[in-house]
Each structure stands twice: as C-alpha cells, then as structure tokens.
Design an enzyme around this catalytic site. Structure first.
Site, PDB file in Angstrom:
ATOM      1  CB  SER A   1      -0.922   0.023   1.227  1.00  0.00           C
ATOM      2  OG  SER A   1      -0.169   0.250   2.405  1.00  0.00           O
ATOM      3  CE  LYS A   2      -2.073   4.962  -4.034  1.00  0.00           C
ATOM      4  NZ  LYS A   2      -3.363   5.574  -4.353  1.00  0.00           N
TER       5      LYS A   2
END
Length: 293
Positions: free
Chosen positions: A241-242
């Site tokens: 994920s970011k």
C-alpha cells in the site's frame, strides 16, 4: 431483464498507482470487457487530508499507459457532495440516521466499561451511546442506525460471506466529525448513481461489503455483484500500500507491469503487443459467474 454490465475502478488519489492497485484496475477492466460491459473510473477523493495534489492526473496517465481507458470521462467524488447530502437527508427523515456527539476516545472508554475493549488492529464497534439522543451535547458526526441480524452475501471469488454488522461494527459513520463524507456513504451513492452492476476490487475491501449492503437496503438501492481480487504483499507479508511505502509503478515497460498483475490473477504471460495481451487475458478471464447475496 438484468441491467447492462457497468463496472468501475475507484482509486484514491493518495499517490500514484502501485503494483497492488494495478491488479485491481486490470481485474475490473478485464471483467467489464469479458462481459461486454462499460468500464468507468471514479476518483475517490472525499478524504481530502490524505489526497496528494496531482495524484489523480498521474493515476489517469498510468491507466492510459497500460491501455486501460474508461468508456466515459472520470468523475471526482469531491464534486458530488450534493448527492451525498440528499442521501443523508433521506435517511434522517426516515429515522435511519442520527447525530452523534462521541469522540474516538469516548467510544473506546464506553467499550471498555462494557467489557468490550478493542483489540489492536480491530475497528472499535460503536456502542450506541447516542442512539437515543445527544443529551444536550453538540453533534459531531452522523451515523446509520444499523438493524440487528447477520448480513449474507456471495463473492464471485471468495464464495459465501457473512457479517453481523450491528455487533461487529455498530452504527457506522455517514458524515465525519470534520464535516467530510464517509467512504461508505459516498461509494454506495456513487455506485447507484452510476448504475454500477459489478464491483471488482481488492480483497482488503471485502469487509466493507456488508456495511454497504445495509446502507443500500436502507436507501432502497440495488446492490452490485462483488468480486474481490488477491492482494499483492510486501516482503513483510503485509498488503502492499501507499501507507507502507509501496513504490509507484515503473511504466517504462507497461506490458511487463501488466504481466505481473495478470499473474496475480492467475492469467498467463503473453507475447506480442500490449493490445494483444489485453485481448488474450480478456478471453482467458475465468470469473464469468455473477452471483448476488
């Protein structure tokens, strides 16, 4: 007669697409193409503090570089507040939504007093403190009055699913204390407004489905068929994920990036051009059974 297939990819502009988000984008595009349907892109930017300037345009550029073009111009949730307000007004008028004065700390204290402390990593189920009124306190948020009972639904990949939303989540937020619209309300309203019939998204979002079903029923809206795709995980086993430092896609070779994403979906590597590979994966796409709850 069933409604014509309409699918969507709905990224949040908190940064560029990474390998995990490309899997969801490719899967939703392939599912739409395999069913002869439309594929839309919706930028989910209601959580403005987390959005990064220019990330929406970069995401659209990345999709185009991968040959994933939407069939209509993209829409931005930040321009759709009137639709969300109208839905909230309907719920309030029907007695299905109510104001809440509780802070997060107060919710956790109330749960602890009830012998239901929140475990690490778990969402704190709302204990219903404001269900019967604010008792003179100022409203902070708006919540849905969740009915008792287990919600059942079927995922096209994961199979039968269920959740007791009232017990495990409680009355969830529709409009936040900071005035921003909550994800659950925005996505349900948008899916109905755009006539979405099939939602294909990452498996990390599967636990949102029961809440969205409850909200769709409260608003009298149809619900789509759901398919949740495998997650790309980092070396530590956590979802890429970011938030945990996932690197933006390297699109110097879009076919290679798409081939990696296709492999996560159980599809075979293909030679030839990008367009050739997309056509082959569309023909190979296995998820043809569309089931409801």
């Amino acid at each position: 007669m069933p409604a014509p297939y309409t699918g969507r990819f709905a990224p949040s502009p908190t940064g560029p697409l990474h390998a995990g988000s490309l899997v969801a984008a490719l899967a939703s595009w392939l599912d739409a193409r395999r069913h002869g349907g439309r594929w839309l892109v919706r930028i989910e930017d209601v959580d403005t503090p987390r959005c990064i300037a220019g990330a929406d345009r970069e995401i659209l550029r990345q999709l185009a570089a991968c040959g994933l073009q939407p069939d209509e111009p993209p829409v931005w949730q930040s321009a759709r507040g009137g639709l969300y307000q109208a839905a909230l007004d309907r719920l309030v008028a029907a007695g299905q939504a109510y104001p809440c004065a509780c802070s997060r700390k107060e919710i956790e204290q109330a749960l602890a007093a009830q012998g239901r402390p929140r475990r690490r990593g778990e969402e704190a189920p709302y204990p219903g403190t404001c269900r019967q009124g604010l008792r003179g306190r100022a409203a902070r948020a708006w919540r849905l009055r969740v009915p008792d009972g287990t919600v059942h639904w079927t995922d096209r990949r994961l199979g039968p699913q269920q959740q007791d939303v009232a017990r495990e989540v409680g009355d969830f937020v529709l409009r936040r204390a900071d005035g921003l619209w909550a994800y659950q309300l925005a996505v349900v309203v948008d899916d109905a407004d755009q006539a979405i019939t099939h939602v294909v998204r990452g498996e990390d979002l599967a636990d949102n489905t029961a809440r969205q079903l409850v909200l769709q029923r409260a608003l009298g809206l149809p619900h789509p068929a759901w398919l949740h795709t495998p997650l790309v995980r980092g070396a530590d086993g956590e979802k890429l994920s970011k938030q945990n430092g996932a690197q933006p896609l390297d699109l110097a070779d879009p076919l290679r990036a798409l081939t990696d994403a296709a492999g996560m979906l159980g599809l075979h590597a293909r030679g030839g051009s990008l367009a050739d590979a997309l056509r082959a994966w569309t023909a190979e796409w296995p998820f043809l059974q569309s089931t409801g709850d």
